[in-house]
Write a protein that holds these residues in place. Structure first.
Motif, mmCIF file in Angstrom:
data_model
loop_
_atom_site.group_PDB
_atom_site.id
_atom_site.type_symbol
_atom_site.label_atom_id
_atom_site.label_comp_id
_atom_site.label_asym_id
_atom_site.label_seq_id
_atom_site.Cartn_x
_atom_site.Cartn_y
_atom_site.Cartn_z
ATOM 1 N N ALA A 233 -0.767 45.352 40.717
ATOM 2 C CA ALA A 233 -0.988 46.294 41.604
ATOM 3 C C ALA A 233 -0.552 47.528 41.055
ATOM 4 O O ALA A 233 0.696 47.630 40.126
ATOM 5 N N HIS A 234 -1.280 48.575 41.010
ATOM 6 C CA HIS A 234 -0.810 49.900 40.481
ATOM 7 C C HIS A 234 -0.669 50.978 41.417
ATOM 8 O O HIS A 234 -1.409 51.175 42.283
ATOM 9 N N TYR A 235 0.666 51.564 41.327
ATOM 10 C CA TYR A 235 0.798 52.741 42.270
ATOM 11 C C TYR A 235 1.320 53.884 41.482
ATOM 12 O O TYR A 235 1.430 53.983 40.260
ATOM 13 N N THR A 236 1.021 54.959 42.314
ATOM 14 C CA THR A 236 1.181 56.470 41.901
ATOM 15 C C THR A 236 2.105 57.317 43.024
ATOM 16 O O THR A 236 1.795 56.737 44.129
ATOM 17 N N GLY A 237 2.606 58.167 42.439
ATOM 18 C CA GLY A 237 3.351 58.877 43.512
ATOM 19 C C GLY A 237 3.799 60.336 42.876
ATOM 20 O O GLY A 237 3.701 60.389 41.571
ATOM 21 N N LYS A 238 4.368 61.188 43.838
ATOM 22 C CA LYS A 238 4.908 62.442 43.268
ATOM 23 C C LYS A 238 6.049 62.765 44.021
ATOM 24 O O LYS A 238 6.383 62.629 45.106
ATOM 25 N N LEU A 239 7.142 63.181 43.203
ATOM 26 C CA LEU A 239 8.452 63.787 43.652
ATOM 27 C C LEU A 239 8.427 65.037 43.757
ATOM 28 O O LEU A 239 7.647 65.942 43.685
ATOM 29 N N PRO A 240 9.598 65.431 44.889
ATOM 30 C CA PRO A 240 9.762 66.948 45.170
ATOM 31 C C PRO A 240 9.664 67.836 44.284
ATOM 32 O O PRO A 240 9.434 68.850 44.340
ATOM 33 N N ASP A 241 10.353 67.423 42.873
ATOM 34 C CA ASP A 241 10.225 68.676 41.946
ATOM 35 C C ASP A 241 8.826 68.940 41.211
ATOM 36 O O ASP A 241 8.598 69.519 40.148
ATOM 37 N N GLY A 242 7.801 68.054 41.756
ATOM 38 C CA GLY A 242 6.521 68.178 40.793
ATOM 39 C C GLY A 242 6.202 67.163 40.062
ATOM 40 O O GLY A 242 5.212 67.007 39.480
ATOM 41 N N SER A 243 7.427 66.111 39.558
ATOM 42 C CA SER A 243 7.003 65.261 38.557
ATOM 43 C C SER A 243 6.165 64.084 39.208
ATOM 44 O O SER A 243 6.409 64.123 40.543
ATOM 45 N N THR A 244 5.501 63.331 38.458
ATOM 46 C CA THR A 244 4.542 62.522 39.028
ATOM 47 C C THR A 244 5.012 61.090 38.427
ATOM 48 O O THR A 244 5.646 60.940 37.445
ATOM 49 N N TRP A 245 4.714 59.636 39.028
ATOM 50 C CA TRP A 245 5.144 58.548 38.459
ATOM 51 C C TRP A 245 3.976 57.433 38.699
ATOM 52 O O TRP A 245 3.221 57.768 39.589
ATOM 53 N N ILE A 246 4.025 56.642 38.024
ATOM 54 C CA ILE A 246 3.141 55.174 38.123
ATOM 55 C C ILE A 246 4.046 54.101 38.057
ATOM 56 O O ILE A 246 5.234 53.918 37.434
ATOM 57 N N ALA A 247 3.588 53.062 38.649
ATOM 58 C CA ALA A 247 4.382 51.620 38.524
ATOM 59 C C ALA A 247 3.155 50.749 38.600
ATOM 60 O O ALA A 247 1.947 50.862 39.087
ATOM 61 N N ASP A 248 3.321 49.560 37.775
ATOM 62 C CA ASP A 248 2.368 48.433 37.742
ATOM 63 C C ASP A 248 3.277 47.246 38.270
ATOM 64 O O ASP A 248 4.469 47.000 37.506
ATOM 65 N N VAL A 249 2.908 46.456 39.068
ATOM 66 C CA VAL A 249 3.669 45.129 39.575
ATOM 67 C C VAL A 249 2.675 43.976 39.411
ATOM 68 O O VAL A 249 1.671 43.917 40.407
ATOM 69 N N PRO A 250 3.135 43.205 38.700
ATOM 70 C CA PRO A 250 2.333 41.712 38.584
ATOM 71 C C PRO A 250 2.234 41.043 39.669
ATOM 72 O O PRO A 250 3.283 40.921 40.668
ATOM 73 N N ALA A 251 1.252 40.203 40.021
ATOM 74 C CA ALA A 251 1.318 39.202 41.202
ATOM 75 C C ALA A 251 2.242 38.113 41.065
ATOM 76 O O ALA A 251 2.914 37.926 42.308
ATOM 77 N N ASN A 252 3.104 37.733 39.870
ATOM 78 C CA ASN A 252 4.035 37.113 39.787
ATOM 79 C C ASN A 252 5.259 37.489 39.443
ATOM 80 O O ASN A 252 6.261 37.325 38.722
#
Length: 450
Positions: A35-54
């Motif tokens: 699963a791939h997630y993205t987001g944005k923090l209050p200071d304008g920085s962005t982030w990504i995350a990958d979470v495997p099924a296991n």
């Protein structure tokens, strides 16, 4: 860095999370894509995350190096795939918009990224901060917060930004004074990227021109020592200890490959972050400084061959050194970009032994800071017999990360000898590893405070 309150930040973070269409959430059936997630923090920085099924409940919080402010969550594609296949989740931020030297925000951005991802997938059972290059300095600072369980610094600027600025200035000053007299190359306080790029090109050209004469080669060896440039740039093994000609050629090859273009080009962004140039050399005794260089015998031999007087050149460098301390930039760099050594969690720091951009000698400075802070039991350092900045194999990344994980889980360090790390890497069945017993020389730089 000023941030919103945790309550407000939680609303913003949750509202900006996006699950990439067509990719299932963590917990889906075995064999599915992470699963791939993205987001944005209050200071304008962005982030990504990958979470495997296991997902195994463990998360690697990756801090990327100097460069464009885009989110990354793995040190290499191969290492990322190897970690995901073993059940690790991966996350990382871009850092806040602004200077590419992002130490003013990066530590908090990474911690906020961990909080944001945890709100989606649940709090990890164990979090390891993994930093690369400038990100190695970020992770070293994260280790002082206690926000994670353990830290892996790789090819990190662990001596800090003040030392980095100073020894780069010392090298640039030597090029401008000895190899390009009269050109008035601008070395400090860049106000635009173009200014820094122009200076970098002039310095590189001066070194290129000098390589054709014995005098020029001797002075390039001196510049390399001041910049802490290694004498191994190609081939399976370094030049022989007393083959000074071969050593100098390989040092020159580093310069020809663009080291000064990178390091002096980067100084604009460091100046921008600090509000000025934190480096200084006025009053620096270059003769005294060079006495502690591991390359002193090489430099003396090449100067003798060229019929030059080393003392005269060092005296000239001292006389011409005019960059004074700028208290406010120095204070800001010290605050944001200097490890204190006050570790709150275990840290493993690894480095290739021939790193042209972040010299392995930085590890000596970091170990001294940790000892001074009374935390040597929390630090281990390991070295890889290879040329190049951050040039690690996937097995070296994973074996190192599992070593720090084992220290966190058991409360005791497993063996961190070269042999034990190579054995751990081989057990992964990924690719080759080259951990080696090694003791870095002293970093050639003036004391961090004038």
């Amino acid at each position: 860095m000023q941030t919103l309150s945790r309550a407000v930040a939680a609303v913003v973070l949750t509202a900006t999370v996006a699950l990439v269409p067509g990719v299932a959430r963590a917990g889906q059936e075995q064999g599915a894509e992470p699963a791939h997630y993205t987001g944005k923090l209050p200071d304008g920085s962005t982030w990504i995350a990958d979470v495997p099924a296991n997902w195994n409940g463990r998360l690697v919080l990756f801090s990327h190096g100097f460069g464009p402010l885009v989110p990354r969550n793995r040190p290499s594609d191969a290492a990322g795939e190897a970690l995901l296949a073993r059940g690790y989740a991966l996350a990382g931020s871009s850092y806040a918009p602004g200077s590419w030297w992002a130490l003013g925000s990066a530590v908090q951005d990474q911690i906020d990224t961990l909080d944001a991802v945890s709100k989606i997938i649940g709090r990890p059972r164990l979090t390891i901060a993994l930093g690369q290059s400038m990100g190695g300095l970020v992770s070293a600072k994260i280790a002082e917060t206690g926000a994670v369980d353990g830290v892996l610094n790789t090819c990190g600027i662990v001596a800090g930004g003040v030392d980095l600025n100073n020894y780069q200035l010392n090298a640039g000053h030597a090029v401008a004074t000895l190899l390009a007299p009269g050109q008035n190359i601008k070395l400090t306080n860049y106000t635009t990227p173009d200014e820094a790029s122009t200076a970098a090109s002039q310095l590189t050209q001066a070194v290129t021109n000098a390589q054709s004469t014995p005098a020029g080669r001797a002075r390039i060896a001196l510049v390399a020592a001041l910049h802490n440039i290694p004498a191994w740039s190609s081939g399976a093994t370094p030049p022989a200890p007393h083959d000074y000609t071969a050593q100098q050629l390989q040092q020159y090859q580093w310069f020809a490959s663009g080291v000064l273009n990178f390091t002096f080009g980067a100084r604009y962004w460091i100046d921008l972050a600090a509000g000025g140039d934190s480096a200084w050399n006025k009053g620096l005794d270059h003769s005294r400084l060079l006495r502690s260089s591991a390359n002193l015998k090489q430099i003396k031999a090449l100067y003798r061959q060229a019929g030059l007087n080393l003392k005269d050149d060092l005296t000239l460098l001292t006389a011409k050194a005019a960059k004074q301390v700028e208290p406010e930039p120095l204070a800001l760099m010290t605050q944001t970009s200097e490890p204190t050594g006050r570790l709150k969690v275990p840290a493993l720091s690894i480095h290739t032994i021939s790193d042209q951009l972040v010299p392995v000698e930085q590890e000596n400075e970091y170990a001294a800071a940790v000892r001074s802070a009374g935390r040597p039991h929390l630090l281990r350092q390991a070295y890889v017999h290879r040329v190049g900045h951050c040039n690690f194999s996937a097995s070296e990344y994973v074996a190192s990360l599992q070593t720090i994980e084992q220290r966190v889980s058991t409360g005791h360090w497993p063996a961190t000898t070269a042999q034990s790390l190579n054995d751990a890497a081989a057990a992964l069945s990924l690719d080759a590893s080259a951990f080696v017993h090694y003791k870095p020389s002293r970093l050639l730089v003036q004391p961090s405070h004038p």
